[in-house]
Design an enzyme around this catalytic site. Sequence first.
Site, PDB file in Angstrom:
ATOM      1  N   GLY A 103      54.083  79.141 -31.880  1.00 56.06           N
ATOM      2  CA  GLY A 103      53.734  79.421 -30.498  1.00 56.06           C
ATOM      3  C   GLY A 103      54.309  78.428 -29.516  1.00 56.06           C
ATOM      4  N   VAL A 155      61.838  75.244 -34.551  1.00 56.14           N
ATOM      5  CA  VAL A 155      62.252  74.029 -35.252  1.00 56.14           C
ATOM      6  C   VAL A 155      63.580  74.295 -35.958  1.00 56.14           C
ATOM      7  CG1 VAL A 155      61.625  72.285 -36.962  1.00 56.14           C
ATOM      8  CG2 VAL A 155      59.842  73.396 -35.611  1.00 56.14           C
ATOM      9  N   ASP A 191      44.600  71.503 -33.895  1.00 47.99           N
ATOM     10  CA  ASP A 191      45.030  72.781 -34.485  1.00 47.99           C
ATOM     11  C   ASP A 191      45.423  72.591 -35.949  1.00 47.99           C
ATOM     12  OD1 ASP A 191      45.532  75.511 -34.505  1.00 47.99           O
ATOM     13  OD2 ASP A 191      47.614  75.281 -33.878  1.00 47.99           O
TER      14      ASP A 191
END
Length: 557
Positions: free
Chosen positions: A28, A32, A141
């Site tokens: 989100g 990478v 998270d």
Amino acid sequence: MTAKSSDKNLGKVIAGRYRLETRIGEGGMGVVYRARHVLIDRVVALKLIRPDLRGETHLRAWMLREARAANRVDHAHIVDIHDIGETDEGELYLVMEYLVGISLSSEIARGPFPVVRAVDILEQMCAALARAHDLGVVHRDLKSDNIMLTVKGGRKDSVKILDFGLAGLARDPRLAPKGAVFGTPEYMSPEQARGEEAGPKSDLYALGVLFFEMSIGQLPFKSPDRDTLLEMQRNAPAPRPSKLRPDLPPAAESIMLRLLEKDPRKRFLDAHHLQEQLKALQRSLPSRNWDVGGQGETPAPPPPPPPQSEGVTEWANRAALFSRMVARAYHQGNAPRELEEGVAKAWDLAARASRLEGEVATHTRKLEALEKRGRGLRAEIGRKVEELAHEESRALREVAKHQEELERMATEMRTAEREAAAAKHAADAAEKTRTFNRAIFERAGAAIARATLLHEQVEKLQQLRASREVVARDLRRQIEELRNQLVRYAEALEEDLAAGREKVAVRTREGIAFERSFSEVCGLLIAHLKNKPEVRDLMNELMPPSADRPTRSQDVR
């Protein structure tokens, strides 16, 4: 064409230093890539943050602060962040260590873990979180996709936690309406599911979900509907793990259920408290073999491939081959002027690039020495903070224990005082009426003595609690001083690193310009010489089947 091969960013150079080679993940917050320094053979993971955040000036500044704060948490089980910044176009990027390993989610998909393995992985995560929380950083998270299992020094299941300091960006109120809930619902704490700010105990709740998932092979709360899942996180009691896995040790189940408490106050006080319990549990479990390559385990992906283009050390070899080709093709010395100039330019570019590579290597070594010194100081301060925070945790737990005992004894004391008052009243009445009943006076004396004793015990406990509170406050003061010291040092270090990185970036951009010019010269010389039969063997040496094209120049970002 796949998404990876159609990615327009592949081949581009970020911050004048890192060439993007392949996409290795996305989420989100961004994408990478595996990237490689253009002049020194260093492979890194580079994360480009969502381009739609470019216009959010305050968000960019906030994210950079968060990432730099996370970078101060120097810990073996947290991914290293090498570089943080913005491209000339305002695109945010993070450069991290490149990890070769397997995500925890991939391993969980293969089935429940042996308890000893689950506890070992959880203890490593807990150690990392303890250090982070001590330094004021909350992950927000945690989930199985954010945990990488690597091999380090022959030890399998060496944990690396990813995306520290970034998760908080996802719930910034400027990105969505007020009261919106952000995060991964399956791992979200009840307070997060209510739209409240995540704290250290929210991370502990996520550890409970991960412990359950590793041990049982499934999540504690599941629903295809997001709202239903959030409601379950807020109010539904966690299923009893032993009903799903009867061989689960009671101590493991107790830890799991305490982590999954809806009320944060009922969870462990902090990560240090949890770590003590996990270490005690580990001592009661069979020892584990740490050798690499256990049977039935998912093999780790291979390390990154070598660079596709040759380094500047090969440029001189190419220039020498071109010189031999021209001498052989035009042995009478009648080579076209543009060929002679091309060969001379190839030699000149090779020499200049070699000198430049040496300069970059020197600057890079200085940067690495600076980074190493910074890591050493961060680790030293981090260990000191961790030791103090562990002592503070014990002191606060003692304060809480004394407080519970005080509340119990205060209730007993009030009851005893009422009984003593009633007994004394009865004794006074008996004395007035000259009713000399010995039992009445003995009861009064005993009740008064008991009330006095309880009062003394309460005062003693209050003193003990107060003394431990003083200790906890002093430890907190020392922790805050060390944290402030770390911030000051990190800010000064970041200035030095930024100056050094800029020097490397400037030199690297020069190197990329040389690379582009060298590629053009090679193309010109090859076009003139490729059809000359007398140089065919040299041309084959120059362009073998596995590498049949000259160095590519790339766009610079």
